[in-house]
Design a protein around this motif. Structure first.
Motif, PDB file in Angstrom:
ATOM      1  N   ARG A 248       0.836  -1.193   0.000  1.00  0.00           N
ATOM      2  CA  ARG A 248       0.000   0.000   0.000  1.00  0.00           C
ATOM      3  C   ARG A 248       0.873   1.247   0.000  1.00  0.00           C
ATOM      4  O   ARG A 248       2.036   1.202   0.425  1.00  0.00           O
ATOM      5  CB  ARG A 248      -0.906   0.045   1.234  1.00  0.00           C
ATOM      6  N   TRP A 249       0.311   2.339  -0.501  1.00  0.00           N
ATOM      7  CA  TRP A 249       0.963   3.627  -0.314  1.00  0.00           C
ATOM      8  C   TRP A 249       0.459   4.193   1.004  1.00  0.00           C
ATOM      9  O   TRP A 249      -0.738   4.145   1.284  1.00  0.00           O
ATOM     10  CB  TRP A 249       0.654   4.587  -1.464  1.00  0.00           C
ATOM     11  N   PRO A 250       1.334   4.695   1.857  1.00  0.00           N
ATOM     12  CA  PRO A 250       0.933   5.035   3.232  1.00  0.00           C
ATOM     13  C   PRO A 250      -0.059   6.194   3.302  1.00  0.00           C
ATOM     14  O   PRO A 250       0.286   7.342   3.012  1.00  0.00           O
ATOM     15  CB  PRO A 250       2.265   5.401   3.905  1.00  0.00           C
ATOM     16  N   SER A 251      -1.270   5.887   3.721  1.00  0.00           N
ATOM     17  CA  SER A 251      -2.283   6.935   3.881  1.00  0.00           C
ATOM     18  C   SER A 251      -1.908   7.896   5.004  1.00  0.00           C
ATOM     19  O   SER A 251      -2.386   9.034   5.026  1.00  0.00           O
ATOM     20  CB  SER A 251      -3.643   6.306   4.172  1.00  0.00           C
ATOM     21  N   GLU A 252      -1.053   7.443   5.931  1.00  0.00           N
ATOM     22  CA  GLU A 252      -0.617   8.337   7.012  1.00  0.00           C
ATOM     23  C   GLU A 252       0.252   9.482   6.508  1.00  0.00           C
ATOM     24  O   GLU A 252       0.493  10.451   7.231  1.00  0.00           O
ATOM     25  CB  GLU A 252       0.107   7.552   8.099  1.00  0.00           C
ATOM     26  N   LEU A 253       0.712   9.384   5.248  1.00  0.00           N
ATOM     27  CA  LEU A 253       1.485  10.464   4.629  1.00  0.00           C
ATOM     28  C   LEU A 253       0.718  11.087   3.458  1.00  0.00           C
ATOM     29  O   LEU A 253       1.337  11.728   2.598  1.00  0.00           O
ATOM     30  CB  LEU A 253       2.835   9.940   4.113  1.00  0.00           C
ATOM     31  N   ALA A 254      -0.591  10.921   3.410  1.00  0.00           N
ATOM     32  CA  ALA A 254      -1.388  11.460   2.310  1.00  0.00           C
ATOM     33  C   ALA A 254      -1.101  12.952   2.132  1.00  0.00           C
ATOM     34  O   ALA A 254      -1.113  13.728   3.093  1.00  0.00           O
ATOM     35  CB  ALA A 254      -2.876  11.236   2.585  1.00  0.00           C
ATOM     36  N   LEU A 255      -0.855  13.360   0.883  1.00  0.00           N
ATOM     37  CA  LEU A 255      -0.391  14.716   0.616  1.00  0.00           C
ATOM     38  C   LEU A 255      -1.521  15.739   0.500  1.00  0.00           C
ATOM     39  O   LEU A 255      -1.309  16.917   0.805  1.00  0.00           O
ATOM     40  CB  LEU A 255       0.453  14.735  -0.666  1.00  0.00           C
TER      41      LEU A 255
END
Length: 301
Positions: A89-96
């Motif tokens: 997954r691409w980390p949603s905690e770093l969503a831009l």
């Protein structure tokens, strides 16, 4: 009547549920092992971020701040790549997309909180403040950038998130806050009381903003602004470290009890800081609870 399946909004935090964190036997142990591995990698990254800019440039100026920000950005890219590789997954905690608004909100909250702490220390007769005076802010900007971005990446995005995957929200909150406090025991003038204060007022409070949003940007802003306001604006010790350049200078009054004022460790070990940080943590944690963010997002079918 349509038989088309309508997907409902995802509920809970995305803490990882695929590849290395897939459901199955010993998931908690896999999550814990992955947390340790990432902690070691990005603990080394923190050392690079803190030391390398000072080795490249003498004096505290904009060049150090820019290089520090560039190194932090590279570390975030590495985290995103490792998360994609190991967790699918691409980390949603770093969503831009929400980053700017949440970061700015966090900066405002952190500055206000620390200023309230200093105000209480002055009103209670525990601190004296002198100034203003001319001072460069670049040293504390660099500290704010490195501490806010890197410590939140390690303690919230890695430790808190993966402990939540392994054991659930409440144990993750307690363990990550305790670790955050313990890591400050190596700082100058640190005491067990100071470590407990950091764990409660900052460890729980910063974790609360992560749980509220599911992202680390607000925590980053609060953390960075707290340190910058404490160090450059008010000129108080930051987690035991003295500050060379500051707009004001804030020090404990002679005879002020260390347990009340924070003593040589600084305002973070004071009773007002404990009160402000803990009250904020309780309010934000209750908000996160009402949002349903104390549970991990359901595994994808």
């Amino acid at each position: 009547m349509s038989l088309t399946r309508v997907s409902s909004p995802a509920v809970g935090l995305d803490v990882g549920s695929r590849r290395f964190l897939h459901p199955g036997p010993l998931r908690w142990l896999r999550a814990l092992g992955w947390a340790v591995a990432l902690f070691l990698v990005f603990g080394l990254a923190i050392a690079v971020v803190q030391l390398w800019p000072g080795m490249l440039f003498r004096g505290e100026g904009p060049a150090q701040a820019v290089v520090t920000l560039a190194l932090c950005t590279a570390a975030y890219g590495l985290y995103a790549g490792l998360t994609r590789l190991a967790e699918g997954r691409w980390p949603s905690e770093l969503a831009l997309r929400p980053a700017a608004a949440e970061l700015l909100g966090g900066l405002a909250i952190g500055a206000v909180m620390l200023s309230v702490v200093v105000g209480l220390l002055v009103v209670l007769g525990l601190y004296q403040v002198s100034g203003p005076r001319a001072a460069s802010p670049w040293g504390m900007i660099t500290v704010g950038v490195s501490s806010g971005l890197m410590e939140e990446l390690v303690v919230r995005a890695i430790v808190l998130r993966l402990l939540m995957r392994a054991f659930g929200a409440w144990p993750a909150l307690a363990l990550s806050a305790a670790l955050f406090g313990a890591l400050h025991l190596t700082n100058p003038h640190a005491t067990p009381v100071a470590a407990v204060a950091i764990a409660v007022e900052a460890g729980l409070m910063l974790a609360a903003f992560y749980l509220l949003t599911g992202r680390i940007w607000m925590s980053v802003g609060v953390h960075a602004a707290w340190n910058f306001t404490q160090g450059w604006v008010w000129g108080a010790r930051v987690s035991g470290f003295p500050v060379r350049d500051s707009f004001y200078l804030s020090v404990p009054r002679p005879g002020a009890p260390d347990w009340l004022s924070g003593g040589a460790f600084g305002p973070e070990a004071s009773v007002p800081a404990m009160a402000v940080g803990t009250a904020t943590a309780i309010v934000v944690l209750a908000w996160a609870w009402r949002k349903g963010n104390f549970r991990a997002r359901a595994d994808a079918a």
